[in-house]
Design a protein around this motif. Structure first.
Motif, PDB file in Angstrom:
ATOM      1  N   UNK A  82       0.846  -1.210   0.000  1.00  8.50           N
ATOM      2  CA  UNK A  82       0.000   0.000   0.000  1.00  8.50           C
ATOM      3  C   UNK A  82       0.876   1.253   0.000  1.00  8.50           C
ATOM      4  N   UNK A  83       1.911   1.224   0.839  1.00  3.81           N
ATOM      5  CA  UNK A  83       2.806   2.395   0.926  1.00  3.81           C
ATOM      6  C   UNK A  83       3.370   2.734  -0.453  1.00  3.81           C
ATOM      7  N   UNK A  84       3.797   1.702  -1.187  1.00  2.00           N
ATOM      8  CA  UNK A  84       4.396   1.943  -2.504  1.00  2.00           C
ATOM      9  C   UNK A  84       3.340   2.348  -3.537  1.00  2.00           C
ATOM     10  N   UNK A  85       2.185   1.668  -3.484  1.00  2.00           N
ATOM     11  CA  UNK A  85       1.144   1.959  -4.478  1.00  2.00           C
ATOM     12  C   UNK A  85       0.600   3.377  -4.348  1.00  2.00           C
ATOM     13  N   UNK A  86       0.497   3.851  -3.079  1.00  2.00           N
ATOM     14  CA  UNK A  86      -0.150   5.144  -2.835  1.00  2.00           C
ATOM     15  C   UNK A  86       0.862   6.269  -2.601  1.00  2.00           C
ATOM     16  N   UNK A  87       2.118   5.997  -2.931  1.00  2.00           N
ATOM     17  CA  UNK A  87       3.198   6.973  -2.690  1.00  2.00           C
ATOM     18  C   UNK A  87       2.863   8.350  -3.288  1.00  2.00           C
ATOM     19  N   UNK A  88       3.078   9.385  -2.522  1.00  2.00           N
ATOM     20  CA  UNK A  88       2.818  10.745  -3.007  1.00  2.00           C
ATOM     21  C   UNK A  88       1.349  11.114  -2.971  1.00  2.00           C
ATOM     22  N   UNK A  89       0.514  10.173  -2.503  1.00  2.00           N
ATOM     23  CA  UNK A  89      -0.927  10.395  -2.551  1.00  2.00           C
ATOM     24  C   UNK A  89      -1.547  10.207  -1.161  1.00  2.00           C
ATOM     25  N   UNK A  90      -1.261   9.028  -0.548  1.00  4.84           N
ATOM     26  CA  UNK A  90      -1.818   8.701   0.772  1.00  4.84           C
ATOM     27  C   UNK A  90      -0.660   8.277   1.675  1.00  4.84           C
ATOM     28  N   UNK A  91      -0.594   8.864   2.874  1.00  2.41           N
ATOM     29  CA  UNK A  91       0.457   8.435   3.812  1.00  2.41           C
ATOM     30  C   UNK A  91       0.028   7.118   4.457  1.00  2.41           C
ATOM     31  N   UNK A  92       0.908   6.139   4.392  1.00  3.07           N
ATOM     32  CA  UNK A  92       0.591   4.815   4.941  1.00  3.07           C
ATOM     33  C   UNK A  92       1.514   4.539   6.122  1.00  3.07           C
ATOM     34  N   UNK A  93       0.920   4.288   7.280  1.00  3.49           N
ATOM     35  CA  UNK A  93       1.704   4.035   8.491  1.00  3.49           C
ATOM     36  C   UNK A  93       1.306   2.676   9.070  1.00  3.49           C
ATOM     37  N   UNK A  94       2.298   1.882   9.442  1.00  6.06           N
ATOM     38  CA  UNK A  94       2.057   0.559  10.024  1.00  6.06           C
ATOM     39  C   UNK A  94       2.553   0.592  11.466  1.00  6.06           C
ATOM     40  N   UNK A  95       1.677   0.284  12.413  1.00  8.45           N
ATOM     41  CA  UNK A  95       2.086   0.458  13.816  1.00  8.45           C
ATOM     42  C   UNK A  95       1.737  -0.732  14.688  1.00  8.45           C
ATOM     43  N   UNK A  96       2.572  -0.909  15.695  1.00  9.66           N
ATOM     44  CA  UNK A  96       2.325  -1.861  16.782  1.00  9.66           C
ATOM     45  C   UNK A  96       1.843  -1.039  17.978  1.00  9.66           C
ATOM     46  N   UNK A  97       0.640  -1.323  18.468  1.00  7.23           N
ATOM     47  CA  UNK A  97       0.105  -0.497  19.568  1.00  7.23           C
ATOM     48  C   UNK A  97       0.693  -0.843  20.939  1.00  7.23           C
ATOM     49  N   UNK A  98       1.562  -1.862  21.001  1.00  6.65           N
ATOM     50  CA  UNK A  98       2.090  -2.301  22.297  1.00  6.65           C
ATOM     51  C   UNK A  98       1.193  -3.381  22.890  1.00  6.65           C
TER      52      UNK A  98
END
Ligand SMILES: NC(=O)c1ccc[n+]([C@@H]2O[C@H](COP(=O)([O-])OP(=O)(O)OC[C@H]3O[C@@H](n4cnc5c(N)ncnc54)[C@H](OP(=O)(O)O)[C@@H]3O)[C@@H](O)[C@H]2O)c1
Length: 240
Positions: free
Chosen positions: A172-188
Motif C-alpha cells: 500500500x505504501x508503494x502503491x499510494x506513494x505521493x498520494x496517501x500516507x501509509x503508516x504501520x504500527x504496533x500499539x504495544x
C-alpha cells in the motif's frame, strides 16, 4: 472543505479501537466514526463517547462485502470524504493450532478484511487533502524476530496473518506513494479481549489501551509520517 477531519476506526467498539476513538474524540479537530460489526456494541461505545466530542457509528464487518459497501455509502453521504482510515479490527491469538481452518478464518479478518476495507474506502480517502491509512499490526508478525530465534508465544495463525498484513501495508505504501500516507504500527501489549481474557493479559503485563489510543492519535496527527518505511511503536520501531 470542512476543516474537521474525519477518522474511521474499524473495530472501534472495544479495546484499542475504542481507546483511539476516545483519544481522538477529545479533540475538536476530528470527527470520529466508530466502525463496529455489532450495532449493539457500537451503540454502547457511541453512548459513552457522544458527550465527549464529534462521534458517529457505522455498522462494519470487515469480512462482509455488503456491510463494507453500505459503510462506504454512509460515510460518503454523511461526511463526503474520509481523511484517515485506521484498520484496527483484528482477531486472535487464541490457540497455537496451525489448522488451515483457523488460518483461513484469521486471514479473513486480519488480511482480507484490511485489503477489502482499504480498497472500498480509497475513493473517499482520495477526496481528502491530507489522507492517511493506518494499519494496526503486531511484533508477532515480524519475520525478523522469528528468524532471530527470539522466544515468541505460539500463536502461529495470528503471526502469519500479521506478517501478511505487514507486506500488504508495504505494498500500500508503494502503491499510494505521493498520494496517501501509509503508516504501520504496533500499539504495544494491551489488556483487551484479543486473547479472550483481558484479566489474564493484564496479569501478563498488558497495559491500559488508553495509552495505545494516545499513541495512535499522535500518528493520526501526522507525528510519525516520516516513518512510513518502518513498523513503528511508541518508542521507535520493530524490524519487519
Ligand atoms: N492487545 C494487544 O496487546 C495488541 C498487540 C498488538 C496488536 N494488536 C492489534 O490491535 C488491534 C485491536 O485489538 P485489541 O487488542 O483492541 O482487541 P479486541 O479488544 O479484541 O478488539 C478487536 C476489535 O476488532 C473487532 N473485530 C473483530 N473481527 C471483526 C470483523 N470481522 N469486523 C469488524 N470488526 C471486527 C472486534 O469486534 P467485536 O467486539 O465484535 O469482536 C473488536 O472491536 C488488532 O488488530 C490486534 O491484532 C493488539
Amino acid at each position: 472543505m470542512c476543516a474537521q477531519k474525519t477518522v474511521l476506526i474499524t473495530g472501534g467498539n472495544g479495546g484499542i479501537g475504542y481507546a483511539t476513538a476516545a483519544a481522538l474524540a477529545a479533540s475538536p479537530a476530528y470527527h470520529v466514526i466508530i466502525g463496529s460489526r455489532s450495532l449493539e456494541k457500537g451503540k454502547t461505545a457511541l453512548a459513552k463517547l457522544s458527550s465527549k466530542g464529534s462521534v458517529s457509528l457505522v455498522q462494519l464487518d470487515v469480512t462482509d462485502a455488503t456491510s463494507i459497501a453500505a459503510a462506504v455509502a454512509t460515510v460518503e453521504k454523511d461526511r463526503g470524504r474520509l481523511d484517515t482510515l485506521i484498520n484496527n479490527a483484528g482477531v486472535g491469538p487464541t490457540s497455537p493450532s496451525l489448522s488451515v481452518e483457523l488460518l483461513r478464518n484469521t486471514f479473513e479478518t486480519n488480511v482480507f478484511g484490511v485489503a477489502a476495507v482499504t480498497d472500498a474506502f480509497l475513493p473517499l480517502l482520495r477526496k481528502s487533502l491530507d489522507p492517511r491509512l493506518i494499519h494496526v499490526t503486531s511484533p508477532l508478525g515480524s519475520s525478523t524476530l522469528r528468524a532471530s530465534g527470539a522466544p515468541l508465544p505460539p500463536f502461529h495463525t495470528y503471526e502469519i496473518s500479521k506478517a501478511a498484513l505487514n507486506m500488504l501495508a508495504l505494498i500500500h505504501r508503494d502503491l499510494f506513494k505521493g498520494e496517501i500516507k501509509v503508516i504501520t504500527l504496533d500499539p504495544g501489549f494491551n489488556a483487551t479481549n484479543l486473547g479472550g481474557d483481558p484479566e489474564a493479559m493484564r496479569r501478563g503485563g498488558g497495559g491500559d489501551p488508553a495509552k495505545a489510543g494516545e499513541f495512535i492519535k499522535s500518528v493520526v496527527e501526522g507525528k510519525r509520517d516520516a516513518d512510513s518505511n518502518k513498523m513503528i511503536n511508541e518508542g521507535g520501531s520493530i524490524p519487519w
